[in-house]
Design an enzyme around this catalytic site. Structure first.
Site, PDB file in Angstrom:
ATOM      1  N   GLU A 178      -4.364 -63.128   8.336  1.00  0.00           N
ATOM      2  CA  GLU A 178      -4.334 -61.693   8.040  1.00  0.00           C
ATOM      3  C   GLU A 178      -3.188 -61.000   8.763  1.00  0.00           C
ATOM      4  OE1 GLU A 178      -8.138 -60.252   9.172  1.00  0.00           O
ATOM      5  OE2 GLU A 178      -9.130 -61.241   7.482  1.00  0.00           O
ATOM      6  N   THR A 183      -0.060 -68.869  16.169  1.00  0.00           N
ATOM      7  CA  THR A 183      -0.883 -69.259  17.314  1.00  0.00           C
ATOM      8  C   THR A 183      -0.454 -68.509  18.566  1.00  0.00           C
ATOM      9  OG1 THR A 183      -1.031 -71.469  16.361  1.00  0.00           O
ATOM     10  CG2 THR A 183      -1.641 -71.260  18.670  1.00  0.00           C
ATOM     11  N   CYS A 184       0.835 -68.472  18.812  1.00  0.00           N
ATOM     12  CA  CYS A 184       1.366 -67.885  20.046  1.00  0.00           C
ATOM     13  C   CYS A 184       0.850 -66.458  20.242  1.00  0.00           C
ATOM     14  CB  CYS A 184       2.891 -67.912  19.973  1.00  0.00           C
ATOM     15  SG  CYS A 184       3.710 -66.913  21.188  1.00  0.00           S
ATOM     16  N   ALA A 460       6.136 -72.465  22.383  1.00  0.00           N
ATOM     17  CA  ALA A 460       6.625 -71.368  21.549  1.00  0.00           C
ATOM     18  C   ALA A 460       8.146 -71.244  21.623  1.00  0.00           C
ATOM     19  CB  ALA A 460       5.966 -70.075  22.010  1.00  0.00           C
ATOM     20  N   HIS A 585      17.820 -61.753  49.614  1.00  0.00           N
ATOM     21  CA  HIS A 585      16.761 -61.978  50.602  1.00  0.00           C
ATOM     22  C   HIS A 585      15.981 -60.681  50.818  1.00  0.00           C
ATOM     23  CE1 HIS A 585      14.744 -63.474  54.169  1.00  0.00           C
ATOM     24  NE2 HIS A 585      15.063 -62.324  54.773  1.00  0.00           N
TER      25      HIS A 585
HETATM   26  P1  FAD Z   1       2.143 -71.467  14.989  1.00  0.00           P
HETATM   27  O1  FAD Z   1       2.376 -70.513  16.083  1.00  0.00           O
HETATM   28  O2  FAD Z   1       1.022 -72.363  15.011  1.00  0.00           O
HETATM   29  O3  FAD Z   1       2.278 -70.674  13.649  1.00  0.00           O
HETATM   30  C1  FAD Z   1       2.119 -71.270  12.395  1.00  0.00           C
HETATM   31  C2  FAD Z   1       1.711 -70.209  11.407  1.00  0.00           C
HETATM   32  O4  FAD Z   1       1.779 -70.775  10.103  1.00  0.00           O
HETATM   33  C3  FAD Z   1       0.286 -69.716  11.584  1.00  0.00           C
HETATM   34  O5  FAD Z   1       0.282 -68.317  11.628  1.00  0.00           O
HETATM   35  C4  FAD Z   1      -0.448 -70.230  10.357  1.00  0.00           C
HETATM   36  O6  FAD Z   1      -1.456 -69.349   9.913  1.00  0.00           O
HETATM   37  C5  FAD Z   1       0.687 -70.300   9.353  1.00  0.00           C
HETATM   38  N1  FAD Z   1       0.456 -71.242   8.270  1.00  0.00           N
HETATM   39  C6  FAD Z   1       0.059 -72.533   8.346  1.00  0.00           C
HETATM   40  N2  FAD Z   1       0.028 -73.092   7.127  1.00  0.00           N
HETATM   41  C7  FAD Z   1       0.411 -72.139   6.264  1.00  0.00           C
HETATM   42  C8  FAD Z   1       0.592 -72.094   4.861  1.00  0.00           C
HETATM   43  N3  FAD Z   1       0.417 -73.182   4.110  1.00  0.00           N
HETATM   44  N4  FAD Z   1       0.978 -70.936   4.294  1.00  0.00           N
HETATM   45  C9  FAD Z   1       1.200 -69.822   5.053  1.00  0.00           C
HETATM   46  N5  FAD Z   1       1.049 -69.810   6.375  1.00  0.00           N
HETATM   47  C10 FAD Z   1       0.678 -70.952   6.974  1.00  0.00           C
HETATM   48  N6  FAD Z   1       3.414 -72.135  24.253  1.00  0.00           N
HETATM   49  C11 FAD Z   1       4.263 -71.605  25.154  1.00  0.00           C
HETATM   50  O7  FAD Z   1       5.470 -71.795  25.024  1.00  0.00           O
HETATM   51  N7  FAD Z   1       3.799 -70.860  26.210  1.00  0.00           N
HETATM   52  C12 FAD Z   1       2.487 -70.630  26.402  1.00  0.00           C
HETATM   53  O8  FAD Z   1       2.114 -69.964  27.345  1.00  0.00           O
HETATM   54  C13 FAD Z   1       1.568 -71.173  25.473  1.00  0.00           C
HETATM   55  N8  FAD Z   1       0.241 -70.971  25.608  1.00  0.00           N
HETATM   56  C14 FAD Z   1      -0.623 -71.478  24.687  1.00  0.00           C
HETATM   57  C15 FAD Z   1      -1.984 -71.261  24.851  1.00  0.00           C
HETATM   58  C16 FAD Z   1      -2.882 -71.756  23.931  1.00  0.00           C
HETATM   59  C17 FAD Z   1      -4.352 -71.524  24.128  1.00  0.00           C
HETATM   60  C18 FAD Z   1      -2.396 -72.473  22.803  1.00  0.00           C
HETATM   61  C19 FAD Z   1      -3.340 -72.994  21.770  1.00  0.00           C
HETATM   62  C20 FAD Z   1      -1.041 -72.699  22.631  1.00  0.00           C
HETATM   63  C21 FAD Z   1      -0.148 -72.203  23.576  1.00  0.00           C
HETATM   64  N9  FAD Z   1       1.225 -72.427  23.446  1.00  0.00           N
HETATM   65  C22 FAD Z   1       2.089 -71.924  24.381  1.00  0.00           C
HETATM   66  C23 FAD Z   1       1.780 -73.201  22.316  1.00  0.00           C
HETATM   67  C24 FAD Z   1       2.375 -72.248  21.250  1.00  0.00           C
HETATM   68  O9  FAD Z   1       1.418 -71.304  20.886  1.00  0.00           O
HETATM   69  C25 FAD Z   1       2.839 -73.054  20.065  1.00  0.00           C
HETATM   70  O10 FAD Z   1       3.714 -74.075  20.494  1.00  0.00           O
HETATM   71  C26 FAD Z   1       3.573 -72.167  19.067  1.00  0.00           C
HETATM   72  O11 FAD Z   1       2.752 -71.140  18.621  1.00  0.00           O
HETATM   73  C27 FAD Z   1       4.082 -72.976  17.885  1.00  0.00           C
HETATM   74  O12 FAD Z   1       4.759 -72.131  17.036  1.00  0.00           O
HETATM   75  P2  FAD Z   1       4.924 -72.442  15.480  1.00  0.00           P
HETATM   76  O13 FAD Z   1       5.692 -71.294  14.912  1.00  0.00           O
HETATM   77  O14 FAD Z   1       5.433 -73.800  15.289  1.00  0.00           O
HETATM   78  O15 FAD Z   1       3.448 -72.464  14.886  1.00  0.00           O
END
Ligand code: FAD
Length: 606
Positions: A178, A183-184, A460, A585
């Protein structure tokens, strides 16, 4: 037209490479990615894979030639095709023409340590994806709705969208959630760090009396903690929407699925579909919490990170399975909030990817905070029992049963590749991930993949950096594949951990003659001022060139302090350059300078 095989850029400061051996001959049929020849540079020995399938038409530089980066080494084309359209071969590089940066590595270190000239044999570049020559982007012909359609709006997808907008590409970003942010923003970095901040404020308030500030016994209002967390997330989502508008990124809500190399079919929540055609597509679908059969999440007693972030209550007791960054952070939060916490790790140490000394210090400090840490321990079973969960654990030959209110399963992430339409472009996953080359292209060159869906660290900032690289490559800019050795890794538990580069063990494994230097925060004036005199900075450097190979920090503000080390690695700085950099410092950053001093045996304050 023949494909040019060029001398690849194997590192920022590497300007040339010497061909040591040809592995194929003119007239041979070669496959894409098949090793063509071997090179040797100042820092790296590597096999160079073919950028295309075809026949080797011409070899322009024989074994023994030294060739400047990006100069054409060979041509690959169709059988019978004539070579000749590529520019003429430049003369081999004169030994005296080395650029300043490469020569810098040859300067003696501050502390000359004469030793036999031995070439370091290190991996060619980022461990994954492997280094490949940077080829020009594919240029699909025809009329398209967009230059680029991105599937997924996490820190990979939305950042890629913004960069594409900045470069004047017509771009759309498709998101099935929505809200934008992935995830981030919604279930990862942002909300967890908000919870960790509440935990930190609570701990600071508990110790306010130490600094002469009387606050009384602080209390925790968990509803308000979650309201504050939601507020931070909401503002971040709004920020992304604003940036989309500012950079003319069209945000489209719906499930995106590739329909061939130049089309994405979007299914909206109401079931309606539309097809978007695009010159380039970027898969940025990210990852979801990994499930394990012995502890199936029910969302109530056995939960994953998505569930627990929505739980506005503090469990009396919690078992956290997995002592990676996510597990360690939740263990830290709930301990501060007052839960009885057991942190279980299958591997022999917590934060297993960190330098061993860092893991030991984190475990020591977590235990000091009252967290029960069980390493080398596997989960045998987990089942609901009354209002809680019964967990059976195995440590060596001993079995133990624990009862807790909650079991948090934090054992990693699974890439999202299902129903993305990979089959329509003939791409198969490898170990669950989408395989890509150094410029983030899949086997279908106009389709890129970045972030958690490819086999690089789940972070991220890595997703964002990969997205920027991919988009700049599509736009025809000069790009260099990422060096994953230079990407920081941070854990925001108490104590914080920040690290970049090689651990001591990894550096030794790579064949470096390693020297380390350590500085304890107990000797830092600023750490004493802020009441956090535990932990240390450890520097791993190469004895021969004094190059900083890794920096590992455990202690106050480690996740911010690591930025200086990232710049040092990026610039291939020496430990001497670090300790000769004047640090203000009193600051915590002085500890980085002191650790560099210590690696030369001359720390000032210890
Ligand atoms: P995501 O952030 O997973 O985004 C993918 C998006 O694609 C989602 O919104 C999903 O809904 C969408 N999607 C999937 N399939 C489809 C589809 N077919 N059609 C349309 N949309 C789709 N990393 C850090 O660097 N620092 C941190 O402090 C950190 N803390 C974290 C804490 C937790 C609890 C978790 C679970 C992860 C954490 N991470 C952290 C890891 C970080 O969140 C991920 O590495 C990062 O979000 C990956 O980014 P991404 O864009 O690859 O994918």
């Amino acid at each position: 037209m023949a494909t040019e095989v060029v001398m690849p850029q194997m590192g920022e400061s590497i300007a040339e490479g010497t061909i040591t051996k040809w592995l194929v001959e003119v007239g041979d049929q070669v496959e894409r990615d098949q090793p063509l020849f071997e090179i040797s540079t100042d820092k790296v020995d590597a096999e160079i894979p073919s950028p295309a399938a075809g026949v080797l038409l011409e070899i322009r530089h024989k074994a023994g030639d030294t060739v400047q980066v990006q100069n054409v080494v060979a041509l690959i084309g169709a059988e019978g095709e004539k070579a000749g359209e590529a520019p003429p071969a430049p003369a081999p590089v004169d030994e005296g023409e080395r650029p300043e940066k490469a020569a810098k590595a040859e300067k003696p270190a501050a502390e000359p340590e004469p030793k036999e000239e031995k070439k370091e044999k290190v991996p060619a570049a980022p461990p994954a994806p492997k280094a490949t020559p940077v080829a020009k982007p594919a240029q699909p012909e025809g009329e398209f709705d967009y230059d680029l359609v991105i599937i997924g709006s996490g820190p990979g997808g939305y950042v890629g969208g913004i960069r594409a907008g900045q470069l004047g590409l017509k771009v759309a970003c498709v998101e099935r959630d929505e809200r934008f942010g992935g995830t981030c923003t919604l279930r990862g970095c942002i909300p967890t760090k908000a919870l960790l901040h509440s935990a930190e404020v609570l701990d600071e308030a508990r110790h306010a009396g130490d600094f002469g500030v009387g606050l009384g016994e602080p209390t925790l209002d968990i509803e308000k903690v979650h309201a504050y967390k939601r507020g931070v997330v909401d503002k971040s989502v709004k920020g992304i929407e604003f940036l989309f508008k500012k950079n003319k990124v069209e945000g489209i809500k719906g499930h995106g699925r590739l329909a061939g190399p130049n089309a994405v079919e979007v299914t909206a929540a109401d079931g309606s579909t539309r097809k978007l055609t695009a010159r380039f597509v970027m898969i940025a679908t990210g990852s979801v919490p990994r499930e394990i059969p012995v502890a199936k999440c029910d969302g109530e007693r056995i939960v994953n990170s998505d569930h627990v972030l929505e739980m506005a209550r503090v469990p009396k007791s919690i078992v956290v399975l997995g002592a990676g960054a996510v597990g360690a952070e939740f263990a830290s939060v709930y301990r501060s909030f007052g839960s009885e916490v057991t942190l279980v790790e299958m591997l022999p140490r917590v934060l297993p990817i960190e330098d061993e000394e860092i893991s030991k210090e984190v475990e020591r400090q977590l235990k000091k905070r009252g967290i029960k840490v069980m390493t080398g321990t596997t989960l045998k079973s987990a089942e609901r029992a009354g209002d809680g969960v019964k967990v059976t654990l195995q440590q060596k030959n001993m079995e133990a049963t624990l009862e807790a209110e909650l079991l948090l399963v934090a054992v990693g992430r699974a890439p999202v590749t299902e129903d993305v339409g990979l089959d329509t472009i003939g791409v198969e996953t490898e170990k669950g991930y989408v395989p890509v080359n150094g410029t983030m292209q899949t086997r279908t060159p106009n389709v890129y993949a970045i972030g958690d869906v490819v086999n690089t660290p789940w972070l991220a900032h890595i997703a964002s950096a990969e997205a920027i690289l991919a988009v700049e490559h599509m736009a025809g800019l000069d790009v260099t594949p990422l060096d994953y050795d230079q990407t920081p890794s941070c854990t925001y538990c108490d104590p914080e951990v920040g690290s970049v580069g090689l651990s001591e063990a990894k550096a030794k494994e790579r064949g470096y003659d390693v020297v380390t230097g350590k500085f304890q925060f107990s000797a830092s004036g600023k750490a004493r001022i802020v009441g956090k005199p535990s932990g240390f900075v450890k520097i791993v450097r190469d004895k021969k060139y004094d190059e900083v190979l890794g920096v590992h920090i455990v202690g106050p503000h480690a996740t911010d302090l690591i930025a200086e080390a990232c710049v040092a690695l990026r610039l291939e700085a020496t430990a001497e350059e670090l300790f000769r950099t004047i640090h203000a410092h009193p600051t915590l950053a002085e500890a980085v300078m002191e650790a560099a001093h210590a690696s030369h045996g001359s720390p000032i304050h210890s």
